[in-house]
Scaffold this motif. Structure first.
Motif, mmCIF file in Angstrom:
data_model
loop_
_atom_site.group_PDB
_atom_site.id
_atom_site.type_symbol
_atom_site.label_atom_id
_atom_site.label_comp_id
_atom_site.label_asym_id
_atom_site.label_seq_id
_atom_site.Cartn_x
_atom_site.Cartn_y
_atom_site.Cartn_z
ATOM 1 N N GLY A 43 0.832 -1.212 0.000
ATOM 2 C CA GLY A 43 0.000 0.000 0.000
ATOM 3 C C GLY A 43 0.863 1.256 0.000
ATOM 4 N N SER A 102 0.138 4.564 0.243
ATOM 5 C CA SER A 102 -0.692 5.724 0.560
ATOM 6 C C SER A 102 -0.102 6.388 1.806
ATOM 7 C CB SER A 102 -2.143 5.288 0.727
ATOM 8 O OG SER A 102 -2.980 6.380 1.005
ATOM 9 N N ILE A 103 -0.948 6.953 2.626
ATOM 10 C CA ILE A 103 -0.445 7.809 3.705
ATOM 11 C C ILE A 103 0.375 6.997 4.713
ATOM 12 C CG2 ILE A 103 -1.176 9.362 5.564
ATOM 13 C CD1 ILE A 103 -3.536 10.101 3.616
ATOM 14 N N ALA A 104 -0.167 5.869 5.152
ATOM 15 C CA ALA A 104 0.562 5.050 6.133
ATOM 16 C C ALA A 104 1.809 4.428 5.500
ATOM 17 C CB ALA A 104 -0.355 3.959 6.682
ATOM 18 N N GLU A 113 2.049 -1.628 -4.550
ATOM 19 C CA GLU A 113 0.771 -0.902 -4.603
ATOM 20 C C GLU A 113 -0.094 -1.532 -5.695
ATOM 21 O OE1 GLU A 113 -1.111 1.682 -3.154
ATOM 22 O OE2 GLU A 113 -2.477 1.187 -4.799
ATOM 23 N N ARG A 114 -1.335 -1.821 -5.342
ATOM 24 C CA ARG A 114 -2.223 -2.500 -6.290
ATOM 25 C C ARG A 114 -2.602 -1.622 -7.489
ATOM 26 N NH1 ARG A 114 -7.746 -4.221 -3.733
ATOM 27 N NH2 ARG A 114 -7.894 -1.969 -3.759
ATOM 28 N N ARG A 123 -2.698 6.968 -5.814
ATOM 29 C CA ARG A 123 -4.119 7.349 -5.843
ATOM 30 C C ARG A 123 -4.261 8.732 -5.197
ATOM 31 N NH1 ARG A 123 -7.544 2.525 -3.647
ATOM 32 N NH2 ARG A 123 -9.219 3.716 -4.607
ATOM 33 N N GLY A 125 -9.819 12.135 -3.121
ATOM 34 C CA GLY A 125 -10.186 12.422 -1.738
ATOM 35 C C GLY A 125 -10.325 13.897 -1.436
ATOM 36 N N ASN A 126 -10.904 14.162 -0.303
ATOM 37 C CA ASN A 126 -11.134 15.525 0.176
ATOM 38 C C ASN A 126 -9.982 15.977 1.061
ATOM 39 O OD1 ASN A 126 -13.555 15.723 -1.077
ATOM 40 N ND2 ASN A 126 -14.778 15.864 0.779
ATOM 41 N N ARG A 142 -6.117 15.277 0.354
ATOM 42 C CA ARG A 142 -5.461 13.975 0.480
ATOM 43 C C ARG A 142 -4.451 13.742 -0.650
ATOM 44 N NH1 ARG A 142 -5.794 9.332 -1.812
ATOM 45 N NH2 ARG A 142 -5.061 7.489 -0.695
ATOM 46 N N ASP A 173 -2.564 -1.357 3.547
ATOM 47 C CA ASP A 173 -3.434 -1.391 2.374
ATOM 48 C C ASP A 173 -4.894 -1.069 2.697
ATOM 49 O OD1 ASP A 173 -3.279 -3.821 3.733
ATOM 50 O OD2 ASP A 173 -3.568 -5.064 1.965
ATOM 51 N N PHE A 231 -17.680 10.510 -1.823
ATOM 52 C CA PHE A 231 -17.069 11.781 -2.245
ATOM 53 C C PHE A 231 -16.948 11.754 -3.767
ATOM 54 C CE2 PHE A 231 -14.504 10.922 1.750
ATOM 55 C CZ PHE A 231 -15.215 11.795 2.550
ATOM 56 N N TYR A 242 -15.730 7.919 -4.740
ATOM 57 C CA TYR A 242 -15.206 7.154 -3.599
ATOM 58 C C TYR A 242 -16.371 6.871 -2.679
ATOM 59 C CZ TYR A 242 -12.056 5.911 0.226
ATOM 60 O OH TYR A 242 -11.404 5.242 1.224
ATOM 61 N N ASP A 272 -5.312 2.551 8.273
ATOM 62 C CA ASP A 272 -6.686 2.037 8.222
ATOM 63 C C ASP A 272 -6.739 0.509 8.286
ATOM 64 O OD1 ASP A 272 -7.739 4.555 8.079
ATOM 65 O OD2 ASP A 272 -8.687 4.318 6.119
HETATM 66 C C1 LIG Z 1 -8.644 7.158 -3.249
HETATM 67 C C2 LIG Z 1 -8.876 7.421 -1.780
HETATM 68 C C3 LIG Z 1 -9.585 8.557 -1.373
HETATM 69 C C4 LIG Z 1 -9.797 8.810 -0.021
HETATM 70 N N1 LIG Z 1 -10.477 9.934 0.341
HETATM 71 C C5 LIG Z 1 -10.638 10.234 1.640
HETATM 72 C C6 LIG Z 1 -11.276 11.444 2.060
HETATM 73 O O1 LIG Z 1 -11.701 12.239 1.248
HETATM 74 N N2 LIG Z 1 -11.436 11.676 3.386
HETATM 75 C C7 LIG Z 1 -10.980 10.794 4.322
HETATM 76 O O2 LIG Z 1 -11.153 11.041 5.512
HETATM 77 N N3 LIG Z 1 -10.352 9.657 3.962
HETATM 78 C C8 LIG Z 1 -10.168 9.353 2.650
HETATM 79 N N4 LIG Z 1 -9.530 8.189 2.289
HETATM 80 C C9 LIG Z 1 -9.049 7.288 3.349
HETATM 81 C C10 LIG Z 1 -7.772 7.851 3.965
HETATM 82 O O3 LIG Z 1 -6.741 7.925 3.008
HETATM 83 C C11 LIG Z 1 -7.397 6.951 5.114
HETATM 84 O O4 LIG Z 1 -8.452 6.952 6.065
HETATM 85 C C12 LIG Z 1 -6.201 7.371 5.943
HETATM 86 O O5 LIG Z 1 -5.496 8.393 5.434
HETATM 87 C C13 LIG Z 1 -5.306 6.176 6.238
HETATM 88 O O6 LIG Z 1 -4.525 5.910 5.115
HETATM 89 P P1 LIG Z 1 -3.942 4.490 4.782
HETATM 90 O O7 LIG Z 1 -2.641 4.752 4.114
HETATM 91 O O8 LIG Z 1 -3.962 3.620 5.982
HETATM 92 O O9 LIG Z 1 -5.017 3.841 3.791
HETATM 93 P P2 LIG Z 1 -5.508 4.305 2.342
HETATM 94 O O10 LIG Z 1 -5.321 5.755 2.140
HETATM 95 O O11 LIG Z 1 -6.869 3.744 2.162
HETATM 96 O O12 LIG Z 1 -4.479 3.563 1.352
HETATM 97 C C14 LIG Z 1 -4.422 2.167 1.141
HETATM 98 C C15 LIG Z 1 -3.535 1.928 -0.087
HETATM 99 O O13 LIG Z 1 -3.355 0.513 -0.266
HETATM 100 C C16 LIG Z 1 -3.597 0.169 -1.613
HETATM 101 N N5 LIG Z 1 -4.068 -1.221 -1.644
HETATM 102 C C17 LIG Z 1 -5.280 -1.696 -1.293
HETATM 103 N N6 LIG Z 1 -5.311 -3.037 -1.406
HETATM 104 C C18 LIG Z 1 -4.081 -3.420 -1.846
HETATM 105 C C19 LIG Z 1 -3.495 -4.684 -2.157
HETATM 106 N N7 LIG Z 1 -4.179 -5.838 -2.061
HETATM 107 N N8 LIG Z 1 -2.206 -4.730 -2.580
HETATM 108 C C20 LIG Z 1 -1.484 -3.563 -2.692
HETATM 109 N N9 LIG Z 1 -2.002 -2.335 -2.417
HETATM 110 C C21 LIG Z 1 -3.276 -2.267 -1.992
HETATM 111 C C22 LIG Z 1 -4.637 1.171 -2.076
HETATM 112 O O14 LIG Z 1 -4.668 1.306 -3.491
HETATM 113 C C23 LIG Z 1 -4.150 2.447 -1.385
HETATM 114 O O15 LIG Z 1 -3.170 3.120 -2.135
HETATM 115 C C24 LIG Z 1 -9.302 7.892 0.958
HETATM 116 C C25 LIG Z 1 -8.589 6.754 0.546
HETATM 117 C C26 LIG Z 1 -8.369 6.510 -0.790
HETATM 118 C C27 LIG Z 1 -7.571 5.257 -1.203
#
Ligand SMILES: Cc1cc2nc3c(=O)[nH]c(=O)nc-3n(C[C@H](O)[C@H](O)[C@H](O)COP(=O)(O)OP(=O)(O)OC[C@H]3O[C@@H](n4cnc5c(N)ncnc54)[C@H](O)[C@@H]3O)c2cc1C
Length: 378
Positions: free
Chosen positions: A9, A11-13, A32-33, A38, A41-42, A98, A149, A176, A264, A286
């Protein structure tokens, strides 16, 4: 020699963990899938310890420069008259789109290999490694795997079991979508309520484009998470009565949602696991402790959690078990506080007309007109 780590993944984490782990000498790869970062988002909030982590990555100035200038939320009636407003700015917090945050975090992980279009399909744990299988069948071995992820984490499902054990539905869905230019009032989120549902327009001052957002109460729904058109139909059905009566701008916003190929849509759900790690696999963001968009704390938890894990791994001198245990013990009380979202949901989506009036009355009380407060970062 430091361990080899696969982060699933980008993304942010995942990007935050990659930065701090690479900095401590670990060999880090990200899978990253999606075919690219990506950027949807807001606005998301960075505050307290997450803001400190961002500053430690050298990104504080760039985040401030990209920050939105949103003042707060305005609730309007069907004639667009403001019935209540809340200043949502918080001392020490920065709101940023985001997509801008993902772009900045990616710039701070420039030395880390990111493999796009690589979903994880299987994990096999051995005593001293984890074998990871990707879409297409290729497999690789790593010392440790970090699942970053997201709320529907494949790593969580593969290593911890079915989602029913960890994911709790909180009775609402949200969506969104891009809503085009010139909608809504610059620097405000404008929202319209009917009992059990809310539709709104998010418009930062610096952005020409606005975002439509929808939240509605519902029993659990069955749908295909890859089928955006089906999700747009679900949103339309939830707001059909308002659209049919041409109430407020609901029809216009539903049309925007139907036209957005990156709509979304998801359940408001939370992830609660007894343990965030099993063997050589650990979860962050997440995937481990989603608080849902209703918390306003998803990015904060993702950044703070990724940094905590990286710090514990760097300090543990190869003892990943000790690092994983300390990571969870240190962060968990903070996560539990951020997962209390009942009041936010009641404020955003009152169940009844009487509840809406009560909410509007409350927001007129002087101490609630502004939510600005010293931030609880402990
Ligand atoms: C496109 C998008 C828009 C968002 N918009 C908002 C918003 O407007 N407001 C809000 O509060 N939160 C939003 N979120 C959620 C927010 O990003 C998360 O709540 C928070 O920031 C925690 O981020 P994270 O990195 O844990 O997870 P996420 O931001 O959800 O990222 C998970 C990442 O893992 C990748 N992934 C998923 N499954 C797999 C797999 N099997 N193999 C490899 N990679 C994989 C995804 O493509 C993504 O890049 C959004 C998330 C996404 C993906």
């Amino acid at each position: 020699m430091r361990s080899s780590i696969l982060i699933v993944g980008a993304s942010i984490a995942g990007l935050t963990a990659a930065h701090w782990l690479a900095r401590s000498g670990f060999t880090v790869t990200i899978a990253e899938r999606s075919p690219g970062m990506r950027s949807g988002g807001n606005g998301v909030d960075l505050r307290g310890r997450a803001a400190e982590v961002i500053a430690g990555m050298g990104l504080a100035e760039q985040v401030r420069a990209a920050a939105t200038d949103v003042i707060g939320m305005r609730f309007v009636d069907a004639s667009d008259r403001v019935t209540a407003q809340v200043d949502t700015r918080m001392a020490g917090a920065v709101e940023i789109m985001r997509g801008d945050l993902v772009r900045l975090l990616a710039s701070a992980t420039a030395g880390v290999e990111v493999r796009f279009a690589r979903g994880v399909t299987a994990l096999t744990q051995e005593a001293d490694s984890v074998t990871v299988t990707f879409d297409g069948g290729a497999s690789e071995r790593y010392d440790l795997v970090i699942g970053a992820d997201g709320v529907h984490s494949a790593v969580r499902r593969l290593a911890f079991g079915p989602d029913e054990r960890s994911t709790r539905f909180r009775g609402h869905y949200f969506a969104f979508a891009d809503a085009g230019p010139d909608l809504g009032e610059p620097r405000w989120m404008t929202a319209f309520n009917q009992p059990g549902r809310m539709v709104g327009i998010y418009r930062a001052g610096r952005q020409a484009e606005s975002k439509a957002y929808f939240v509605f109460r519902s029993a659990p729904l069955r749908y295909d998470r890859r089928d955006i058109a089906e999700q747009a139909r679900i949103v339309r059905a939830a707001f059909a009565a308002d659209a049919d009566r041409r109430t407020w701008r609901v029809r216009e916003l539903l049309d925007a949602a139907a036209a957005d190929p990156f709509l979304y849509f998801d359940a408001v759900s939370q992830v609660r696991l007894t343990r965030w790690s099993t063997g050589r696999v650990v979860l962050i963001g997440d995937a481990a402790y989603c608080a849902s968009p209703a918390s306003g704390a998803g990015a904060e938890l993702a950044v703070a959690g990724a940094h905590r894990l990286a710090t514990e791994l760097a300090a543990a001198d190869g003892d990943h078990r000790a690092a994983f245990a300390r990571y969870q013990a240190t962060l968990e009380p903070f996560v539990r506080r951020r997962q209390r979202i009942g009041a936010n949901l009641r404020m955003m989506v009152p169940r009844t007309e009487a509840g809406r009036r009560l909410r509007d009355g409350f927001t007129r009380l002087p101490f609630l007109t502004s939510l600005e407060r010293r931030y609880d970062a402990a």
